[in-house]
Enzyme design. Structure first.
Site, PDB file in Angstrom:
ATOM      1  N   HIS A 270     -23.654  13.330 -12.784  1.00  0.00           N
ATOM      2  CA  HIS A 270     -24.033  12.324 -11.512  1.00  0.00           C
ATOM      3  C   HIS A 270     -24.886  11.217 -12.131  1.00  0.00           C
ATOM      4  O   HIS A 270     -26.106  11.402 -12.696  1.00  0.00           O
ATOM      5  CB  HIS A 270     -24.922  13.310 -10.777  1.00  0.00           C
TER       6      HIS A 270
ATOM      7  N   ASP B 124       4.229   1.637  -4.198  1.00  0.00           N
ATOM      8  CA  ASP B 124       3.270   2.024  -5.408  1.00  0.00           C
ATOM      9  C   ASP B 124       3.381   0.953  -6.340  1.00  0.00           C
ATOM     10  O   ASP B 124       4.189   0.378  -6.663  1.00  0.00           O
ATOM     11  CB  ASP B 124       4.133   3.497  -5.931  1.00  0.00           C
ATOM     12  N   ILE B 125       2.055   0.651  -6.574  1.00  0.00           N
ATOM     13  CA  ILE B 125       1.894  -0.315  -7.574  1.00  0.00           C
ATOM     14  C   ILE B 125       2.064  -0.062  -8.875  1.00  0.00           C
ATOM     15  O   ILE B 125       2.348  -0.964  -9.808  1.00  0.00           O
ATOM     16  CB  ILE B 125       0.281  -0.865  -7.600  1.00  0.00           C
TER      17      ILE B 125
ATOM     18  N   THR C  23     -15.439  -2.331 -10.470  1.00  0.00           N
ATOM     19  CA  THR C  23     -16.502  -1.606  -9.911  1.00  0.00           C
ATOM     20  C   THR C  23     -18.044  -1.696 -10.687  1.00  0.00           C
ATOM     21  O   THR C  23     -17.803  -1.617 -11.891  1.00  0.00           O
ATOM     22  CB  THR C  23     -16.387  -0.179  -9.300  1.00  0.00           C
ATOM     23  N   ASP C  24     -19.179  -1.467 -10.028  1.00  0.00           N
ATOM     24  CA  ASP C  24     -20.323  -1.475 -10.879  1.00  0.00           C
ATOM     25  C   ASP C  24     -20.394  -0.205 -11.834  1.00  0.00           C
ATOM     26  O   ASP C  24     -21.135  -0.067 -12.685  1.00  0.00           O
ATOM     27  CB  ASP C  24     -21.572  -1.481  -9.859  1.00  0.00           C
ATOM     28  N   GLU C  25     -19.429   0.897 -11.272  1.00  0.00           N
ATOM     29  CA  GLU C  25     -19.407   2.085 -12.038  1.00  0.00           C
ATOM     30  C   GLU C  25     -19.106   1.954 -13.623  1.00  0.00           C
ATOM     31  O   GLU C  25     -19.286   2.775 -14.439  1.00  0.00           O
ATOM     32  CB  GLU C  25     -18.408   3.172 -11.403  1.00  0.00           C
TER      33      GLU C  25
ATOM     34  N   TYR D  78     -13.262   8.463 -12.706  1.00  0.00           N
ATOM     35  CA  TYR D  78     -12.990   7.474 -11.869  1.00  0.00           C
ATOM     36  C   TYR D  78     -13.423   5.909 -12.551  1.00  0.00           C
ATOM     37  O   TYR D  78     -12.801   5.186 -12.774  1.00  0.00           O
ATOM     38  CB  TYR D  78     -13.581   7.475 -10.449  1.00  0.00           C
TER      39      TYR D  78
ATOM     40  N   ASN E  85     -21.984  -0.320  -4.341  1.00  0.00           N
ATOM     41  CA  ASN E  85     -21.637   0.721  -3.359  1.00  0.00           C
ATOM     42  C   ASN E  85     -21.203   0.031  -1.888  1.00  0.00           C
ATOM     43  O   ASN E  85     -22.078  -0.688  -1.294  1.00  0.00           O
ATOM     44  CB  ASN E  85     -22.421   1.856  -3.169  1.00  0.00           C
TER      45      ASN E  85
ATOM     46  N   LEU F 234      -0.150   4.136   0.916  1.00  0.00           N
ATOM     47  CA  LEU F 234      -0.508   5.092   1.909  1.00  0.00           C
ATOM     48  C   LEU F 234      -0.730   6.369   1.554  1.00  0.00           C
ATOM     49  O   LEU F 234      -0.112   7.295   2.028  1.00  0.00           O
ATOM     50  CB  LEU F 234       0.457   5.028   3.307  1.00  0.00           C
TER      51      LEU F 234
ATOM     52  N   ASP G  41       0.790  -1.082  -0.056  1.00  0.00           N
ATOM     53  CA  ASP G  41      -0.051   0.079   0.029  1.00  0.00           C
ATOM     54  C   ASP G  41       1.036   1.137   0.061  1.00  0.00           C
ATOM     55  O   ASP G  41       1.733   1.336   0.756  1.00  0.00           O
ATOM     56  CB  ASP G  41      -0.914  -0.181   1.379  1.00  0.00           C
TER      57      ASP G  41
ATOM     58  N   LEU H 237     -20.269   8.985   1.031  1.00  0.00           N
ATOM     59  CA  LEU H 237     -21.684   9.373   1.728  1.00  0.00           C
ATOM     60  C   LEU H 237     -22.043   8.997   3.072  1.00  0.00           C
ATOM     61  O   LEU H 237     -22.149   9.839   4.014  1.00  0.00           O
ATOM     62  CB  LEU H 237     -22.626   8.749   0.497  1.00  0.00           C
TER      63      LEU H 237
ATOM     64  N   LYS I 162     -11.224   2.735 -13.750  1.00  0.00           N
ATOM     65  CA  LYS I 162     -11.427   1.293 -13.592  1.00  0.00           C
ATOM     66  C   LYS I 162     -12.046   0.570 -14.738  1.00  0.00           C
ATOM     67  O   LYS I 162     -11.339  -0.669 -14.889  1.00  0.00           O
ATOM     68  CB  LYS I 162     -12.799   1.325 -12.413  1.00  0.00           C
TER      69      LYS I 162
HETATM   70  N1  LIG Z   1     -15.881   1.577  -1.845  1.00  0.00           N
HETATM   71  C1  LIG Z   1     -16.702   1.021  -2.631  1.00  0.00           C
HETATM   72  O1  LIG Z   1     -17.953   1.288  -2.588  1.00  0.00           O
HETATM   73  C2  LIG Z   1     -16.439   0.265  -4.064  1.00  0.00           C
HETATM   74  C3  LIG Z   1     -17.198  -0.346  -4.718  1.00  0.00           C
HETATM   75  C4  LIG Z   1     -16.888  -1.077  -5.625  1.00  0.00           C
HETATM   76  C5  LIG Z   1     -15.488  -1.332  -6.194  1.00  0.00           C
HETATM   77  N2  LIG Z   1     -14.414  -0.616  -5.137  1.00  0.00           N
HETATM   78  C6  LIG Z   1     -13.001  -0.867  -5.571  1.00  0.00           C
HETATM   79  O2  LIG Z   1     -12.516  -1.507  -4.524  1.00  0.00           O
HETATM   80  C7  LIG Z   1     -11.144  -1.065  -4.168  1.00  0.00           C
HETATM   81  C8  LIG Z   1     -11.077  -0.687  -2.853  1.00  0.00           C
HETATM   82  O3  LIG Z   1     -11.717   0.589  -2.554  1.00  0.00           O
HETATM   83  P1  LIG Z   1     -11.723   1.221  -1.194  1.00  0.00           P
HETATM   84  O4  LIG Z   1     -13.204   1.871  -1.218  1.00  0.00           O
HETATM   85  O5  LIG Z   1     -11.435   0.183  -0.249  1.00  0.00           O
HETATM   86  O6  LIG Z   1     -10.765   2.258  -1.581  1.00  0.00           O
HETATM   87  P2  LIG Z   1      -9.860   3.298  -0.472  1.00  0.00           P
HETATM   88  O7  LIG Z   1      -9.759   4.691  -1.198  1.00  0.00           O
HETATM   89  O8  LIG Z   1     -10.657   3.284   1.045  1.00  0.00           O
HETATM   90  O9  LIG Z   1      -8.406   2.674  -0.503  1.00  0.00           O
HETATM   91  C9  LIG Z   1      -7.717   2.765  -1.283  1.00  0.00           C
HETATM   92  C10 LIG Z   1      -6.355   2.093  -0.998  1.00  0.00           C
HETATM   93  O10 LIG Z   1      -5.589   1.843  -1.920  1.00  0.00           O
HETATM   94  C11 LIG Z   1      -4.276   2.616  -1.764  1.00  0.00           C
HETATM   95  N3  LIG Z   1      -3.403   3.281  -3.038  1.00  0.00           N
HETATM   96  C12 LIG Z   1      -3.981   4.095  -3.721  1.00  0.00           C
HETATM   97  N4  LIG Z   1      -3.142   4.312  -4.681  1.00  0.00           N
HETATM   98  C13 LIG Z   1      -2.239   3.236  -4.835  1.00  0.00           C
HETATM   99  C14 LIG Z   1      -0.957   2.857  -5.421  1.00  0.00           C
HETATM  100  N5  LIG Z   1      -0.713   3.684  -6.468  1.00  0.00           N
HETATM  101  N6  LIG Z   1      -0.148   1.971  -4.955  1.00  0.00           N
HETATM  102  C15 LIG Z   1      -0.354   1.402  -3.854  1.00  0.00           C
HETATM  103  N7  LIG Z   1      -1.569   1.217  -2.889  1.00  0.00           N
HETATM  104  C16 LIG Z   1      -2.382   2.451  -3.525  1.00  0.00           C
HETATM  105  C17 LIG Z   1      -4.570   3.646  -0.600  1.00  0.00           C
HETATM  106  O11 LIG Z   1      -3.657   4.055  -0.023  1.00  0.00           O
HETATM  107  C18 LIG Z   1      -5.790   3.062   0.205  1.00  0.00           C
HETATM  108  O12 LIG Z   1      -5.207   2.225   1.245  1.00  0.00           O
HETATM  109  C19 LIG Z   1     -10.785  -0.278  -5.415  1.00  0.00           C
HETATM  110  O13 LIG Z   1     -10.479  -0.721  -6.285  1.00  0.00           O
HETATM  111  C20 LIG Z   1     -12.351   0.324  -5.766  1.00  0.00           C
HETATM  112  O14 LIG Z   1     -12.358   0.708  -7.019  1.00  0.00           O
HETATM  113  C21 LIG Z   1     -14.964   0.166  -4.325  1.00  0.00           C
END
Ligand SMILES: NC(=O)c1ccc[n+]([C@@H]2O[C@H](COP(=O)([O-])OP(=O)(O)OC[C@H]3O[C@@H](n4cnc5c(N)ncnc54)[C@H](O)[C@@H]3O)[C@@H](O)[C@H]2O)c1
Length: 338
Positions: free
Chosen positions: A275, A61-62, A125-127, A149, A178, A37, A35, A189, A153
């Site tokens: 939106h 970083d990924i 994601t569903d988006e 976004y 969500n 961070l 991560d 939200l 994705k």
């Molecule tokens: N939250 C939702 O409702 C939701 C719904 C469907 C899908 N998703 C997907 O699920 C995944 C997680 O979502 P979330 O809500 O937990 O996100 P989040 O924003 O809470 O967390 C994202 C994490 O990724 C880390 N990160 C960001 N860029 C990075 C990088 N370049 N290298 C390494 N780490 C990195 C951040 O530090 C953080 O810990 C995402 O891929 C998101 O698209 C989320």
């Protein structure tokens, strides 16, 4: 033999819930959490497992091939949660989203291909489907992402598929609705509205408040991801939905009801540009394989609201002392709230 999995973005909302679940439910597995961070990644989200000998944290970083190579060493599978995730932020600037949500996926897939990973789960994601007035999207529906976004994705989602179709990297893709639950950064939200209401601050509700999302408890999502990690078929996409479609105004009213706060806190503000009106997923494919959500929405939402009530020490420093949160909130809502 010990299974070691790489989880990226494990310090975020869903990733941290997933890491905790895997360590608890798979006693012979090890987890490497990579991560960066960013503002959304918090070490405290996994403080309770930080000393577990089966857990290793790598800050990085990924998008960095060297970092990914180091973190993936000895792993047989990877789950990519790491992403820039907030639609509103992608409307303020999309460059980070393209970097992490597309280029980062490319770096991970290249390394997965090089080391011969046995499973790669791409969290989409569903988006990516865009808005739907009636009915629900299946995995065969056309992708029509309508914000930066969602588009980034969709790029990561299709790149992962392409690495399966082209190179037979054993990719599985999930598209969830969500999520709600504990440890969600308080800009989205539900945690935003709960924490604002607790301080008798306005709840800035976009437009007429009638946009519809399906809500999925994070524990149900994590169970689904673990399920497809172990049982999903390569090259397949799986929708994950809670079956709880609600208008934003309904969510808002429920949050206020649980907290015993007045509706006068709601402030209808200028809508998010572009939106999407309604998201809806058909999750029948995964349900037929045996997964189903267990958390009822009413109970899950009430427990989630109470979690934020009881964990003020988690969210208050973010809202009061994290300059990043305050800068974002001002930029997003300052003019809207007047
Ligand atoms: N939250 C939702 O409702 C939701 C719904 C469907 C899908 N998703 C997907 O699920 C995944 C997680 O979502 P979330 O809500 O937990 O996100 P989040 O924003 O809470 O967390 C994202 C994490 O990724 C880390 N990160 C960001 N860029 C990075 C990088 N370049 N290298 C390494 N780490 C990195 C951040 O530090 C953080 O810990 C995402 O891929 C998101 O698209 C989320």
């Amino acid at each position: 033999m010990t299974t070691r999995i790489l989880v990226t973005g494990g310090c975020g909302f869903i990733g941290s819930n997933f890491v905790r679940m895997v360590l608890a439910e798979r006693p012979d597995w090890e987890v490497v959490n990579l991560d960066k961070l960013t503002y959304a990644g918090r070490l405290e989200n996994l403080a309770d497992v930080a000393r577990d000998p089966r857990y290793r944290f790598v800050r990085g970083d990924i998008c960095s091939p060297e970092t990914v190579r180091d973190a993936m060493t000895g792993c047989t599978a990877a789950v990519n949660f790491a992403a820039e995730t907030h639609v509103d932020r992608s409307l303020l600037g999309a460059a980070h989203f393209i970097e992490t949500d597309m280029k980062g996926v490319l770096v991970l897939l290249e390394e997965a291909r090089r080391v011969g990973l046995q499973r790669f789960v791409q969290i989409s994601t569903d988006e990516v489907y865009g808005s739907i007035a009636q009915g629900s999207f299946t995995e065969e529906s056309v992708l029509n992402p309508r914000n930066p976004y969602a588009a980034s994705k969709a790029g990561g989602d299709r790149l992962a598929f392409a690495y399966w179709a082209t190179y037979k990297v054993p990719v599985v893709i999930t598209r969830a609705s969500n999520n709600y639950g504990p440890f969600q950064y308080p800009e989205k939200l539900i945690p935003l509205f709960v924490t604002n209401a607790l301080r008798d601050e306005s709840l800035p509700l976009y437009g007429d408040g009638r946009n519809v999302r399906d809500w999925l408890h994070v524990a149900d999502h994590c169970r689904a991801v673990l399920f497809v990690l172990e049982h999903g078929a390569e090259g397949e996409v799986y929708n994950i939905a809670g079956g709880n479609e609600r208008e934003n105004i309904e969510i808002t009213n429920e949050v206020l009801r649980v907290l015993g706060k007045p509706a006068s806190l709601i402030r209808k503000v200028e809508d998010r540009v572009g939106h999407d009106r309604r998201y809806s997923l058909d999750a029948g494919k995964l349900r037929r394989l045996g997964w189903e959500p267990r958390v009822s929405f009413e109970r899950g939402l009430e427990e989630t609201v109470r979690w934020y009530v009881e964990h003020e020490a988690w969210w208050r420093p973010i809202k009061d002392h994290d300059g990043e949160f305050r800068r974002y909130y001002q930029e997003q809502y300052g003019a809207r709230l007047g």
